[in-house]
Design a protein around this motif. Structure first.
Motif, PDB file in Angstrom:
ATOM      1  N   ALA A   1     -34.466   9.476 -11.833  1.00  0.00           N
ATOM      2  CA  ALA A   1     -33.325   9.146 -12.561  1.00  0.00           C
ATOM      3  C   ALA A   1     -33.546   9.285 -13.997  1.00  0.00           C
ATOM      4  CB  ALA A   1     -32.728   7.690 -11.370  1.00  0.00           C
ATOM      5  N   ALA A   2     -34.070   8.937 -14.550  1.00  0.00           N
ATOM      6  CA  ALA A   2     -33.989   8.402 -16.076  1.00  0.00           C
ATOM      7  C   ALA A   2     -34.836   9.761 -16.212  1.00  0.00           C
ATOM      8  CB  ALA A   2     -35.489   7.308 -15.754  1.00  0.00           C
ATOM      9  N   VAL A   3     -35.504  11.271 -15.733  1.00  0.00           N
ATOM     10  CA  VAL A   3     -35.519  12.298 -16.904  1.00  0.00           C
ATOM     11  C   VAL A   3     -34.640  13.182 -16.427  1.00  0.00           C
ATOM     12  CG1 VAL A   3     -36.720  14.376 -15.714  1.00  0.00           C
ATOM     13  CG2 VAL A   3     -38.274  12.020 -15.519  1.00  0.00           C
ATOM     14  N   ARG A   4     -33.298  13.020 -15.162  1.00  0.00           N
ATOM     15  CA  ARG A   4     -32.185  13.491 -15.247  1.00  0.00           C
ATOM     16  C   ARG A   4     -31.174  13.250 -16.325  1.00  0.00           C
ATOM     17  NH1 ARG A   4     -32.647  16.648 -10.031  1.00  0.00           N
ATOM     18  NH2 ARG A   4     -33.832  16.218  -9.115  1.00  0.00           N
ATOM     19  N   LYS A   5     -31.380  12.064 -16.533  1.00  0.00           N
ATOM     20  CA  LYS A   5     -30.489  11.752 -17.651  1.00  0.00           C
ATOM     21  C   LYS A   5     -30.783  12.032 -18.843  1.00  0.00           C
ATOM     22  CE  LYS A   5     -28.568   7.726 -19.496  1.00  0.00           C
ATOM     23  NZ  LYS A   5     -27.926   6.068 -19.753  1.00  0.00           N
ATOM     24  N   LEU A   6     -31.899  12.397 -19.074  1.00  0.00           N
ATOM     25  CA  LEU A   6     -33.061  12.142 -20.422  1.00  0.00           C
ATOM     26  C   LEU A   6     -33.288  14.101 -20.835  1.00  0.00           C
ATOM     27  CD1 LEU A   6     -35.174  11.776 -22.892  1.00  0.00           C
ATOM     28  CD2 LEU A   6     -36.834  12.579 -21.635  1.00  0.00           C
ATOM     29  N   ALA A   7     -33.002  14.850 -19.577  1.00  0.00           N
ATOM     30  CA  ALA A   7     -33.067  15.903 -19.946  1.00  0.00           C
ATOM     31  C   ALA A   7     -31.522  16.729 -20.423  1.00  0.00           C
ATOM     32  CB  ALA A   7     -33.058  16.732 -18.519  1.00  0.00           C
ATOM     33  N   ASN A   8     -29.870  15.634 -19.376  1.00  0.00           N
ATOM     34  CA  ASN A   8     -28.828  15.879 -19.927  1.00  0.00           C
ATOM     35  C   ASN A   8     -28.616  15.630 -21.667  1.00  0.00           C
ATOM     36  OD1 ASN A   8     -28.524  17.498 -17.364  1.00  0.00           O
ATOM     37  ND2 ASN A   8     -28.263  15.245 -16.824  1.00  0.00           N
ATOM     38  N   THR A   9     -29.384  14.538 -21.666  1.00  0.00           N
ATOM     39  CA  THR A   9     -29.424  14.342 -23.433  1.00  0.00           C
ATOM     40  C   THR A   9     -29.577  15.148 -24.582  1.00  0.00           C
ATOM     41  OG1 THR A   9     -29.471  11.902 -22.535  1.00  0.00           O
ATOM     42  CG2 THR A   9     -28.993  11.906 -24.741  1.00  0.00           C
ATOM     43  N   TYR A  10     -30.386  16.200 -24.462  1.00  0.00           N
ATOM     44  CA  TYR A  10     -31.381  16.421 -25.097  1.00  0.00           C
ATOM     45  C   TYR A  10     -31.324  18.138 -24.842  1.00  0.00           C
ATOM     46  CZ  TYR A  10     -32.844  12.432 -27.463  1.00  0.00           C
ATOM     47  OH  TYR A  10     -33.003  11.168 -27.755  1.00  0.00           O
ATOM     48  N   ALA A  11     -31.056  18.473 -25.744  1.00  0.00           N
ATOM     49  CA  ALA A  11     -31.492  20.461 -25.619  1.00  0.00           C
ATOM     50  C   ALA A  11     -32.692  21.046 -25.353  1.00  0.00           C
ATOM     51  CB  ALA A  11     -30.968  21.111 -26.905  1.00  0.00           C
ATOM     52  N   TYR A  12     -33.141  21.497 -24.466  1.00  0.00           N
ATOM     53  CA  TYR A  12     -34.776  22.674 -24.919  1.00  0.00           C
ATOM     54  C   TYR A  12     -35.021  22.098 -26.178  1.00  0.00           C
ATOM     55  CZ  TYR A  12     -39.180  24.259 -23.685  1.00  0.00           C
ATOM     56  OH  TYR A  12     -40.150  24.899 -23.938  1.00  0.00           O
ATOM     57  N   ASP A  13     -34.382  23.498 -26.817  1.00  0.00           N
ATOM     58  CA  ASP A  13     -34.608  23.806 -27.877  1.00  0.00           C
ATOM     59  C   ASP A  13     -33.221  23.747 -28.390  1.00  0.00           C
ATOM     60  OD1 ASP A  13     -36.147  24.253 -30.634  1.00  0.00           O
ATOM     61  OD2 ASP A  13     -37.565  26.240 -29.348  1.00  0.00           O
ATOM     62  N   ASN A  14     -33.237  24.389 -30.009  1.00  0.00           N
ATOM     63  CA  ASN A  14     -31.738  24.755 -31.193  1.00  0.00           C
ATOM     64  C   ASN A  14     -32.598  25.215 -31.413  1.00  0.00           C
ATOM     65  OD1 ASN A  14     -29.930  24.993 -32.133  1.00  0.00           O
ATOM     66  ND2 ASN A  14     -29.316  22.761 -31.893  1.00  0.00           N
ATOM     67  N   PHE A  15     -32.440  26.371 -31.409  1.00  0.00           N
ATOM     68  CA  PHE A  15     -32.514  27.764 -32.139  1.00  0.00           C
ATOM     69  C   PHE A  15     -31.758  28.261 -33.831  1.00  0.00           C
ATOM     70  CE2 PHE A  15     -33.573  29.239 -28.519  1.00  0.00           C
ATOM     71  CZ  PHE A  15     -34.898  30.161 -28.462  1.00  0.00           C
ATOM     72  N   GLU A  16     -30.666  27.397 -34.586  1.00  0.00           N
ATOM     73  CA  GLU A  16     -29.921  27.214 -34.909  1.00  0.00           C
ATOM     74  C   GLU A  16     -30.375  26.301 -35.996  1.00  0.00           C
ATOM     75  OE1 GLU A  16     -26.183  27.978 -33.214  1.00  0.00           O
ATOM     76  OE2 GLU A  16     -26.595  29.945 -32.830  1.00  0.00           O
ATOM     77  N   ASP A  17     -30.214  25.322 -35.570  1.00  0.00           N
ATOM     78  CA  ASP A  17     -30.347  23.941 -36.912  1.00  0.00           C
ATOM     79  C   ASP A  17     -31.751  22.694 -36.281  1.00  0.00           C
ATOM     80  OD1 ASP A  17     -29.938  21.832 -37.888  1.00  0.00           O
ATOM     81  OD2 ASP A  17     -27.562  20.745 -36.767  1.00  0.00           O
ATOM     82  N   ASP A  18     -32.473  23.512 -36.915  1.00  0.00           N
ATOM     83  CA  ASP A  18     -33.548  22.910 -37.319  1.00  0.00           C
ATOM     84  C   ASP A  18     -33.748  21.404 -36.901  1.00  0.00           C
ATOM     85  OD1 ASP A  18     -34.907  24.813 -36.789  1.00  0.00           O
ATOM     86  OD2 ASP A  18     -35.338  25.972 -38.570  1.00  0.00           O
ATOM     87  N   SER A  19     -32.529  20.147 -37.749  1.00  0.00           N
ATOM     88  CA  SER A  19     -32.599  19.075 -37.720  1.00  0.00           C
ATOM     89  C   SER A  19     -32.530  18.409 -36.613  1.00  0.00           C
ATOM     90  CB  SER A  19     -31.354  18.672 -38.895  1.00  0.00           C
ATOM     91  OG  SER A  19     -30.297  19.332 -38.381  1.00  0.00           O
ATOM     92  N   GLU A  20     -32.306  19.370 -35.479  1.00  0.00           N
ATOM     93  CA  GLU A  20     -31.370  18.124 -34.603  1.00  0.00           C
ATOM     94  C   GLU A  20     -32.767  17.914 -33.420  1.00  0.00           C
ATOM     95  OE1 GLU A  20     -28.717  18.891 -30.201  1.00  0.00           O
ATOM     96  OE2 GLU A  20     -28.427  20.664 -31.917  1.00  0.00           O
ATOM     97  N   ILE A  21     -33.418  16.611 -32.818  1.00  0.00           N
ATOM     98  CA  ILE A  21     -34.387  16.538 -32.059  1.00  0.00           C
ATOM     99  C   ILE A  21     -33.966  16.914 -30.813  1.00  0.00           C
ATOM    100  CG2 ILE A  21     -35.000  14.804 -30.623  1.00  0.00           C
ATOM    101  CD1 ILE A  21     -34.101  13.081 -33.254  1.00  0.00           C
ATOM    102  N   THR A  22     -34.843  17.691 -30.140  1.00  0.00           N
ATOM    103  CA  THR A  22     -35.106  18.510 -28.753  1.00  0.00           C
ATOM    104  C   THR A  22     -35.852  18.105 -28.436  1.00  0.00           C
ATOM    105  OG1 THR A  22     -36.207  20.357 -30.161  1.00  0.00           O
ATOM    106  CG2 THR A  22     -33.877  20.658 -30.346  1.00  0.00           C
ATOM    107  N   LEU A  23     -35.818  18.208 -26.728  1.00  0.00           N
ATOM    108  CA  LEU A  23     -37.334  18.276 -25.792  1.00  0.00           C
ATOM    109  C   LEU A  23     -38.331  18.147 -26.249  1.00  0.00           C
ATOM    110  CD1 LEU A  23     -35.704  18.713 -22.297  1.00  0.00           C
ATOM    111  CD2 LEU A  23     -35.695  16.273 -23.499  1.00  0.00           C
ATOM    112  N   ARG A  24     -38.535  19.938 -26.975  1.00  0.00           N
ATOM    113  CA  ARG A  24     -40.192  20.587 -27.909  1.00  0.00           C
ATOM    114  C   ARG A  24     -40.355  19.791 -28.708  1.00  0.00           C
ATOM    115  NH1 ARG A  24     -41.452  25.278 -29.992  1.00  0.00           N
ATOM    116  NH2 ARG A  24     -39.616  25.312 -30.902  1.00  0.00           N
ATOM    117  N   SER A  25     -39.575  19.747 -29.654  1.00  0.00           N
ATOM    118  CA  SER A  25     -38.949  19.382 -30.839  1.00  0.00           C
ATOM    119  C   SER A  25     -39.953  17.531 -30.727  1.00  0.00           C
ATOM    120  CB  SER A  25     -38.606  20.158 -32.086  1.00  0.00           C
ATOM    121  OG  SER A  25     -37.433  19.681 -31.394  1.00  0.00           O
ATOM    122  N   GLY A  26     -38.613  16.739 -30.669  1.00  0.00           N
ATOM    123  CA  GLY A  26     -38.928  15.686 -30.868  1.00  0.00           C
ATOM    124  C   GLY A  26     -39.249  15.171 -30.002  1.00  0.00           C
ATOM    125  N   MET A  27     -40.998  15.359 -30.099  1.00  0.00           N
ATOM    126  CA  MET A  27     -41.706  14.648 -28.419  1.00  0.00           C
ATOM    127  C   MET A  27     -41.651  13.219 -29.281  1.00  0.00           C
ATOM    128  SD  MET A  27     -42.596  16.292 -26.275  1.00  0.00           S
ATOM    129  CE  MET A  27     -42.861  17.728 -25.432  1.00  0.00           C
TER     130      MET A  27
END
Length: 283
Positions: A145-171
């Motif tokens: 349940a926690a994994v599903r909530k976490l995935a819905n909170t962040y984008a996998y990656d953001n190609f337009e805004d490097d400052s946004e925390i994503t699952l791939r870049s903001g480990m």
């Protein structure tokens, strides 16, 4: 809500000696007097045996007397308690749980595959034993349940805004939020989260190829931008040096032609083929 209560049981070695004395007395009484009442000592000996138990390192025993919680024995050793006590074993060791890869949607709605690695241990034996039905199963379900909530909170990656925390870049930030979410969920079962981090992260198969092409295109565009930026600086520097040293007098038309040629040479992904001009600069 009741909390864990320490319980110090009697030494098992002393009670074992008493049990053997009772057994020996029963044998001697029957052998000498032939009195059947000495058989009661055998019954007493057998009654005492279920009271013995061993607590291994990083293990515990939750003691229950006819449904009444009496305490938790955490001290290591050989002990004896009331034979009517129910002794429920609960491990205090650290457990490593690698969740299954689940398919969920990220913040942008893209399907991704994600799993987590969780290191946990029981901290409150009372809650682990009585607040949930099966604390190991509870850990698995709440982790999912926690994994599903976490995935819905962040984008996998953001190609337009490097400052946004994503699952791939903001480990680091993502793992910190995951630990906090799991700690809050598992506290009801008396479980302490030692470490939680993403173990696997990838786009789902149906969009993995398209997203890979998008990442490659973004990287190519960024590289080309840097090349063009550097080429413009080199052309500008070349024109300034030619003008400063008065090596050749170029009008605006010749400057434009020179800039065009230099930009083609510097920005091309292939080596330029030299052309020898046998005439003049005007032909």
């Amino acid at each position: 809500m009741k909390n864990e209560t320490p319980y110090k049981p009697s030494s098992g070695f002393g009670m074992l000696a008493i049990a053997f004395l009772i057994f020996a007395a029963g044998v001697a009484g029957l052998a000498i007097t032939r009195n059947p009442y000495f058989g009661i000592l055998f019954i007493l000996f057998l009654f005492m045996l279920p009271g013995f138990f061993v607590v291994q390192p990083n293990q515990s025993r939750v003691l229950i007397f006819f449904g009444d919680y009496r305490g938790t024995a955490k001290e290591n050793g050989f002990f004896w308690v009331n034979p009517f006590f129910t002794k429920k074993k609960i491990s205090l060791r650290a457990h490593n749980f690698d969740s299954e890869r689940v398919k969920v949607n990220d913040k942008l709605g893209n399907p991704i595959l994600i799993s987590v690695i969780l290191v946990w241990q029981v901290e409150e034996t009372y809650k682990a034993a009585f607040e949930v039905n099966d604390y190991t199963h509870f850990v698995r379900v709440q982790t999912d349940a926690a994994v599903r909530k976490l995935a819905n909170t962040y984008a996998y990656d953001n190609f337009e805004d490097d400052s946004e925390i994503t699952l791939r870049s903001g480990m680091e930030e993502v793992n910190h939020d995951l630990e906090g979410e799991l700690s809050e969920r598992l506290a009801i079962a008396g479980i302490k989260v030692i470490e939680a981090r993403i173990g696997y992260l990838a786009y789902a198969e149906e969009i993995a190829s398209a997203m890979l092409q998008r990442q490659q295109a973004t990287a190519i565009v960024a590289a080309r931008y840097k090349i063009v930026e550097g080429a413009v600086g080199m052309v500008e520097s070349a024109l300034e040096e030619l003008n400063k040293k008065q090596i050749v007098d170029l009008d605006e038309e010749k400057k434009a032609a020179m800039v065009s040629n230099l930009m083609v040479v510097l920005c091309s992904d292939k080596s330029a083929s030299p052309v020898v001009n046998a005439g003049t600069l005007n032909h």
